[in-house]
Structure formats: structure tokens, C-alpha cells
Design an enzyme around this catalytic site. Structure first.
Site, PDB file in Angstrom:
ATOM      1  N   SER A  60       0.834  -1.203   0.000  1.00  0.00           N
ATOM      2  CA  SER A  60       0.000   0.000   0.000  1.00  0.00           C
ATOM      3  C   SER A  60       0.865   1.248   0.000  1.00  0.00           C
ATOM      4  O   SER A  60       1.982   1.242   0.529  1.00  0.00           O
ATOM      5  CB  SER A  60      -0.860  -0.039   1.263  1.00  0.00           C
ATOM      6  OG  SER A  60      -1.418   1.220   1.530  1.00  0.00           O
ATOM      7  N   TYR A  83      -1.986  -1.106  10.995  1.00  0.00           N
ATOM      8  CA  TYR A  83      -2.236  -1.635   9.645  1.00  0.00           C
ATOM      9  C   TYR A  83      -1.037  -1.365   8.734  1.00  0.00           C
ATOM     10  O   TYR A  83      -0.512  -2.272   8.081  1.00  0.00           O
ATOM     11  CB  TYR A  83      -3.508  -1.009   9.043  1.00  0.00           C
ATOM     12  CG  TYR A  83      -3.624  -1.244   7.557  1.00  0.00           C
ATOM     13  CD1 TYR A  83      -3.901  -2.512   7.054  1.00  0.00           C
ATOM     14  CD2 TYR A  83      -3.411  -0.210   6.635  1.00  0.00           C
ATOM     15  CE1 TYR A  83      -3.966  -2.741   5.680  1.00  0.00           C
ATOM     16  CE2 TYR A  83      -3.480  -0.432   5.263  1.00  0.00           C
ATOM     17  CZ  TYR A  83      -3.759  -1.688   4.795  1.00  0.00           C
ATOM     18  OH  TYR A  83      -3.818  -1.922   3.444  1.00  0.00           O
ATOM     19  N   LYS A 143       1.846  -3.948   6.863  1.00  0.00           N
ATOM     20  CA  LYS A 143       2.239  -3.994   5.444  1.00  0.00           C
ATOM     21  C   LYS A 143       3.755  -3.849   5.305  1.00  0.00           C
ATOM     22  O   LYS A 143       4.403  -4.571   4.552  1.00  0.00           O
ATOM     23  CB  LYS A 143       1.555  -2.860   4.665  1.00  0.00           C
ATOM     24  CG  LYS A 143       0.079  -3.053   4.464  1.00  0.00           C
ATOM     25  CD  LYS A 143      -0.192  -4.166   3.464  1.00  0.00           C
ATOM     26  CE  LYS A 143      -1.615  -4.632   3.528  1.00  0.00           C
ATOM     27  NZ  LYS A 143      -1.881  -5.871   2.818  1.00  0.00           N
TER      28      LYS A 143
HETATM   29  P1  NAD Z   1     -11.045  -6.896   1.184  1.00  0.00           P
HETATM   30  O1  NAD Z   1     -11.251  -6.887   2.655  1.00  0.00           O
HETATM   31  O2  NAD Z   1     -12.200  -6.649   0.311  1.00  0.00           O
HETATM   32  O3  NAD Z   1     -10.364  -8.276   0.735  1.00  0.00           O
HETATM   33  C1  NAD Z   1      -9.506  -9.009   1.557  1.00  0.00           C
HETATM   34  C2  NAD Z   1      -9.966 -10.451   1.549  1.00  0.00           C
HETATM   35  O4  NAD Z   1      -9.102 -11.226   2.379  1.00  0.00           O
HETATM   36  C3  NAD Z   1     -11.387 -10.632   2.090  1.00  0.00           C
HETATM   37  O5  NAD Z   1     -12.130 -11.403   1.174  1.00  0.00           O
HETATM   38  C4  NAD Z   1     -11.195 -11.378   3.414  1.00  0.00           C
HETATM   39  O6  NAD Z   1     -12.260 -12.246   3.707  1.00  0.00           O
HETATM   40  C5  NAD Z   1      -9.885 -12.127   3.160  1.00  0.00           C
HETATM   41  N1  NAD Z   1      -9.112 -12.431   4.366  1.00  0.00           N
HETATM   42  C6  NAD Z   1      -8.751 -11.592   5.369  1.00  0.00           C
HETATM   43  N2  NAD Z   1      -8.032 -12.245   6.291  1.00  0.00           N
HETATM   44  C7  NAD Z   1      -7.921 -13.536   5.875  1.00  0.00           C
HETATM   45  C8  NAD Z   1      -7.311 -14.693   6.402  1.00  0.00           C
HETATM   46  N3  NAD Z   1      -6.682 -14.678   7.573  1.00  0.00           N
HETATM   47  N4  NAD Z   1      -7.394 -15.846   5.696  1.00  0.00           N
HETATM   48  C9  NAD Z   1      -8.044 -15.891   4.508  1.00  0.00           C
HETATM   49  N5  NAD Z   1      -8.651 -14.825   3.966  1.00  0.00           N
HETATM   50  C10 NAD Z   1      -8.606 -13.664   4.645  1.00  0.00           C
HETATM   51  O7  NAD Z   1      -9.868  -5.846   0.885  1.00  0.00           O
HETATM   52  P2  NAD Z   1      -9.342  -5.272  -0.506  1.00  0.00           P
HETATM   53  O8  NAD Z   1      -9.691  -3.840  -0.562  1.00  0.00           O
HETATM   54  O9  NAD Z   1      -9.725  -6.172  -1.617  1.00  0.00           O
HETATM   55  O10 NAD Z   1      -7.781  -5.341  -0.235  1.00  0.00           O
HETATM   56  C11 NAD Z   1      -6.990  -6.444  -0.666  1.00  0.00           C
HETATM   57  C12 NAD Z   1      -5.580  -6.237  -0.177  1.00  0.00           C
HETATM   58  O11 NAD Z   1      -5.073  -4.996  -0.686  1.00  0.00           O
HETATM   59  C13 NAD Z   1      -5.437  -6.159   1.344  1.00  0.00           C
HETATM   60  O12 NAD Z   1      -4.260  -6.834   1.723  1.00  0.00           O
HETATM   61  C14 NAD Z   1      -5.330  -4.672   1.602  1.00  0.00           C
HETATM   62  O13 NAD Z   1      -4.616  -4.398   2.783  1.00  0.00           O
HETATM   63  C15 NAD Z   1      -4.577  -4.195   0.373  1.00  0.00           C
HETATM   64  N6  NAD Z   1      -4.806  -2.772   0.060  1.00  0.00           N
HETATM   65  C16 NAD Z   1      -6.086  -2.308  -0.047  1.00  0.00           C
HETATM   66  C17 NAD Z   1      -6.317  -0.946  -0.297  1.00  0.00           C
HETATM   67  C18 NAD Z   1      -7.713  -0.395  -0.375  1.00  0.00           C
HETATM   68  O14 NAD Z   1      -7.880   0.822  -0.192  1.00  0.00           O
HETATM   69  N7  NAD Z   1      -8.738  -1.194  -0.668  1.00  0.00           N
HETATM   70  C19 NAD Z   1      -5.224  -0.071  -0.452  1.00  0.00           C
HETATM   71  C20 NAD Z   1      -3.941  -0.593  -0.368  1.00  0.00           C
HETATM   72  C21 NAD Z   1      -3.749  -1.954  -0.106  1.00  0.00           C
HETATM   73  N1  UFG Z   2     -12.355  11.485   3.735  1.00  0.00           N
HETATM   74  C1  UFG Z   2     -13.340  12.350   4.149  1.00  0.00           C
HETATM   75  N2  UFG Z   2     -14.473  11.813   4.673  1.00  0.00           N
HETATM   76  C2  UFG Z   2     -14.685  10.468   4.788  1.00  0.00           C
HETATM   77  C3  UFG Z   2     -13.662   9.592   4.349  1.00  0.00           C
HETATM   78  C4  UFG Z   2     -12.504  10.139   3.833  1.00  0.00           C
HETATM   79  O1  UFG Z   2     -13.197  13.574   4.076  1.00  0.00           O
HETATM   80  O2  UFG Z   2     -15.739  10.053   5.282  1.00  0.00           O
HETATM   81  C5  UFG Z   2     -11.127  12.061   3.129  1.00  0.00           C
HETATM   82  C6  UFG Z   2      -9.843  11.731   3.885  1.00  0.00           C
HETATM   83  O3  UFG Z   2      -9.599  12.678   4.883  1.00  0.00           O
HETATM   84  C7  UFG Z   2      -8.807  11.737   2.756  1.00  0.00           C
HETATM   85  C8  UFG Z   2      -9.598  11.234   1.539  1.00  0.00           C
HETATM   86  O4  UFG Z   2     -10.967  11.466   1.849  1.00  0.00           O
HETATM   87  O5  UFG Z   2      -8.393  13.061   2.504  1.00  0.00           O
HETATM   88  C9  UFG Z   2      -9.395   9.751   1.243  1.00  0.00           C
HETATM   89  O6  UFG Z   2      -9.659   8.995   2.419  1.00  0.00           O
HETATM   90  P1  UFG Z   2      -9.773   7.392   2.395  1.00  0.00           P
HETATM   91  O7  UFG Z   2     -10.099   6.963   3.791  1.00  0.00           O
HETATM   92  O8  UFG Z   2     -10.702   6.963   1.321  1.00  0.00           O
HETATM   93  O9  UFG Z   2      -8.326   6.931   1.953  1.00  0.00           O
HETATM   94  P2  UFG Z   2      -6.898   7.134   2.660  1.00  0.00           P
HETATM   95  O10 UFG Z   2      -6.019   7.786   1.629  1.00  0.00           O
HETATM   96  O11 UFG Z   2      -7.021   7.783   3.964  1.00  0.00           O
HETATM   97  O12 UFG Z   2      -6.435   5.638   2.916  1.00  0.00           O
HETATM   98  C10 UFG Z   2      -6.571   4.623   1.927  1.00  0.00           C
HETATM   99  C11 UFG Z   2      -6.751   3.274   2.611  1.00  0.00           C
HETATM  100  C12 UFG Z   2      -5.511   2.897   3.358  1.00  0.00           C
HETATM  101  C13 UFG Z   2      -4.346   2.920   2.420  1.00  0.00           C
HETATM  102  C14 UFG Z   2      -4.225   4.273   1.761  1.00  0.00           C
HETATM  103  C15 UFG Z   2      -3.122   4.285   0.744  1.00  0.00           C
HETATM  104  O13 UFG Z   2      -7.831   3.328   3.523  1.00  0.00           O
HETATM  105  O14 UFG Z   2      -5.651   1.580   3.836  1.00  0.00           O
HETATM  106  O15 UFG Z   2      -5.445   4.597   1.104  1.00  0.00           O
HETATM  107  O16 UFG Z   2      -3.284   3.246  -0.152  1.00  0.00           O
HETATM  108  F1  UFG Z   2      -3.223   2.666   3.131  1.00  0.00           F
END
Ligand code: NAD
Ligand code: UFG
Length: 340
Positions: free
Chosen positions: A123, A147, A151
Site C-alpha cells: 500500500s 495496519y 504492510k
Molecule cells: P477486502 O477486505 O475486500 O479483501 C480481503 C480479503 O481477504 C477478504 O475477502 C477477506 O475475507 C480475506 N481475508 C482476510 N483475512 C484472511 C485470512 N486470515 N485468511 C483468509 N482470507 C482472509 O480488501 P481489498 O480492498 O480487496 O484489499 C486487498 C488487499 O489490498 C489487502 O491486503 C489490503 O490491505 C490491500 N490494500 C487495499 C487498499 C484499499 O484501499 N482497498 C489499499 C492498499 C492496499
Molecule cells: N475522507 C473524508 N471523509 C470520509 C472519508 C474520507 O473527508 O468520510 C477524506 C480523507 O480525509 C482523505 C480522503 O478522503 O483526505 C481519502 O480517504 P480514504 O479513507 O478513502 O483513503 P486514505 O487515503 O485515507 O487511505 C486509503 C486506505 C488505506 C491505504 C491508503 C493508501 O484506507 O488503507 O489509502 O493506499 F493505506
């Protein structure tokens, strides 16, 4: 066969579709702690074929071993993990146990079976507060919450594994802010309870599920005072994984790659773009800053283009249109029967 941990989740489900479309044989490994079996049914509908699923935890080494015994797994895409920043601050042990211990179990079983190719979901959070913009892969790494630390720690573990054994091929994909949904509106992001992230919150306001959006601060040093992020369409992100798999045989050790668009949009930009795509008014209130938020975050995406031959293609209007199509056709997420 490619093992996809967390393949029923938001990014995983979209990646499964891209991989199947490209002819890969895949198996999903997920404990459904943050996803639904309905997602698998919908994925099967899009793919036009059944999808193999192991319903198990990555901490369950016996089940992982059995899976590696039953299938000839060539590479792993490792999405499984918990991802809510706020919850990770309340329950750090849950995050360290699930994300770090779970990953260690997975890497141990991969080693046992000589499977040394992995694409890991990292991330942009691993850059902490960036010293300048745009963010390149060689920037210093840090974390500000459990979190993010999970990572960063998993990245470090993978770097150590690669140093200890030069047979490993490891891609660390650092995602910026994934949004949007598959154009079919059959799969998309389905957060539990009150969404933490901006886009699902905005779309729930648009569909009438929430009254207004709280904007966390309008006094940042940005053009309109609200936070700026690099939003990337989840289908572009999924295609980045396909490119990563196609490239993995050529690499040695670990390579980190940013997956972002290189463009930054503010919270107010996102509200405006979503209003346009949905035709709905998004009410909002300005509230105080959210603890731990940074002002601006966007990628330098040039290495992804040079190294993977990948770049994001879908623009902000498409991100909002697809989110809206998903949200309006599935106001209760996967609980709703899909209406065409
Ligand atoms: P998500 O929660 O939709 O998907 C994660 C999946 O992993 C889920 O289906 C959950 O059931 C499964 N899971 C969790 N723990 C598990 C375990 N112990 N064993 C087996 N399965 C398990 O999340 P996502 O948004 O699809 O994110 C996928 C990956 O990308 C994550 O590792 C997350 O940290 C990373 N990531 C997400 C974002 C974002 O904003 N969505 C940003 C950066 C990185
Ligand atoms: N924000 C609001 N109101 C809300 C939610 C978000 O104003 O209800 C604002 C935040 O302050 C930020 C922007 O919208 O300025 C984006 O916020 P998000 O929570 O959607 O995303 P972040 O950038 O804070 O974090 C996300 C994921 C993290 C990841 C990061 C970088 O949640 O897990 O992107 O990949 F690490």
C-alpha cells in the site's frame, strides 16, 4: 495454477476476472471474514465458468498444505488481510496476528512446496508522510498505524526471504486509492457497516443510505483545502496484477511497484465528479481533520509503465460512473438480489 488469497474481496474479485479472461487457471483461498459467497457466484456469472474456492484461513497451515498438495500452484497473489486503519489502532494484535502471522504461515508453506513466486498487496501507506510529491518507489518507508506497520513488516519479511534464497521472485505492489467497480455492476466494494473510505461513503450518501458526508478538514495546504489522493479504478488495478504475473519470471528478489494514476483529486473534486456521474446531490459538512491523515498523496507511476508495461487508463468520470452503477443496482451490496 495461481493461488489467490483474499480472492473473494474487493480487489481480489476484480483480479480473478482479469486473470480468467487472460486464460489463467486460478484458485481462490479466502476465509470470508470480509467478503461474501455471493461475490463468488457473481464472479462465476461474469467469468462464465465455475471458480475453485478453498474456504479457509491463511493461518491454517494444514489447510494451506492440503491446498498445495491438491493443486500444482505456480505462483501466489496475496490479497488476504485486514485493512481498516482505525480498527487496527483499536485492535493491533488482531491485525498483527491476521496479517503478519497469516503471511508467515503462507510463506512457510510456499517454501515447503518450492513455490517461490508471489505478488503481494502492499500500500501507499508504507511511504508514511511523503517528503515530496509525486511518490517514487525509492522514497523512505515508514508507518503511522498498526495496519501500515503490518504492510511494511510483511514487505521486510519478503525482502529478508529474498536475501536468504535467490530463487524467490517477489513483486510488492503498492496500491494508491482503489475505487470503482466492474462495469457489469455484479461485483464491487461492499464495506461492512459505516464505510471508512471516501468513495463508498459518497456513494452511500448518493443512494440515500447516509444523510451527508463528513469532510475531514478543509484547511490543508491544497488548492481547495481538502485532502488530495490518487484514486485508481479497481479494474486498472486488477490489470496491473495480470501484468505483474506476466513479468514475474523475469525478476530476481523483490521489486516494488507503485500502482496509481499519478493524478491527485481533492475530496471536493470527488464530490463534484460523483454528483455529475450519479445526478444526485451529495450533502456534506466540514468537520475536523481525521487523526493520522496526510494532506496529499499521489504516485509517480512511471516505473510501473517502464517495468510492467502497465498504466492506468480509466478516468475519474468512469470511476464514479462504475461506482454509482454498482451502488445503485446493489444498494445493500451483496445482500441484494441483482436486478439487471
Ligand atoms: P477486502 O477486505 O475486500 O479483501 C480481503 C480479503 O481477504 C477478504 O475477502 C477477506 O475475507 C480475506 N481475508 C482476510 N483475512 C484472511 C485470512 N486470515 N485468511 C483468509 N482470507 C482472509 O480488501 P481489498 O480492498 O480487496 O484489499 C486487498 C488487499 O489490498 C489487502 O491486503 C489490503 O490491505 C490491500 N490494500 C487495499 C487498499 C484499499 O484501499 N482497498 C489499499 C492498499 C492496499
Ligand atoms: N475522507 C473524508 N471523509 C470520509 C472519508 C474520507 O473527508 O468520510 C477524506 C480523507 O480525509 C482523505 C480522503 O478522503 O483526505 C481519502 O480517504 P480514504 O479513507 O478513502 O483513503 P486514505 O487515503 O485515507 O487511505 C486509503 C486506505 C488505506 C491505504 C491508503 C493508501 O484506507 O488503507 O489509502 O493506499 F493505506
Amino acid at each position: 495454477m495461481i493461488l489467490i488469497t483474499g480472492g473473494a474481496g474487493y480487489i481480489g474479485s476484480h483480479t480473478v476476472i482479469e486473470l480468467i479472461n487472460a486464460g489463467y487457471d486460478i484458485i481462490v483461498y479466502d476465509n470470508f471474514s470480509n467478503s461474501s459467497h455471493e461475490a463468488i457466484k457473481r464472479m462465476e456469472q461474469i467469468a462464465g465458468q465455475p471458480i475453485k474456492v478453498v474456504d479457509a484461513d491463511i493461518k491454517d497451515k494444514a489447510k494451506l498444505r492440503e491446498t498445495f498438495k491438491n493443486y500444482s500452484i505456480n505462483a501466489v497473489i496475496h490479497f488476504a488481510g485486514l485493512k481498516a486503519v482505525g480498527e487496527s489502532m483499536q485492535k493491533p494484535l488482531k491485525y498483527y496476528n491476521n496479517n503478519i502471522s497469516g503471511s508467515i504461515c503462507l510463506f512457510e508453506i510456499m517454501s515447503e512446496f518450492g513455490c517461490k513466486k508471489i505478488v503481494f498487496s502492499s500500500s501507499a501507506t508504507v511511504y508514511g508522510e511523503p517528503r515530496s510529491l509525486p511518490i517514487s518507489e525509492n522514497f523512505p518507508l515508514s508507518a503511522t498505524n498498526p495496519y501500515g506497520r503490518s504492510k511494511l513488516f510483511i514487505e521486510d519479511i519478503l525482502r529478508d526471504i529474498a536475501i536468504s534464497d535467490n530463487g524467490w521472485k517477489i513483486l510488492l505492489l503498492r496500491y494508491f486509492n482503489p475505487v470503482g467497480a466492474h462495469t457489469s455492476a455484479l461485483i464491487g466494494e461492499d464495506p461492512n457497516g459505516i464505510p471508512n473510505n471516501l468513495m463508498p461513503f459518497i456513494s452511500q450518501v448518493a443512494v440515500g443510505k447516509r444523510e451527508y458526508l463528513s469532510i475531514f478538514g478543509d484547511d490543508y495546504d491544497t488548492p481547495d483545502g481538502t485532502g488530495v489522493r490518487d484514486y485508481i479504478h479497481v479494474v486498472d488495478l486488477a490489470q496491473g496484477h495480470l501484468k505483474a504475473l506476466q513479468k514475474i519470471d523475469d525478476i530476481q528478489g523483490t521489486v516494488a511497484v507503485n500502482l496509481g494514476t499519478g493524478k491527485g483529486y481533492s475530496v471536493l473534486d470527488m464530490v463534484g465528479a460523483f454528483e455529475k456521474a450519479s445526478g444526485k446531490k451529495i450533502s456534506y459538512k466540514i468537520v475536523k481533520r481525521r487523526l493520522g491523515d496526510i494532506a496529499v498523496c499521489y504516485a509517480n507511476p512511471s516505473f510501473a509503465k517502464e517495468f510492467l508495461g502497465w498504466e492506468a487508463k480509466l478516468d475519474l468520470a468512469k470511476m464514479c460512473e462504475d461506482t454509482w452503477r454498482w451502488q445503485s443496482k446493489n444498494p445493500k451490496g451483496y445482500d441484494t438480489i441483482h436486478q439487471a
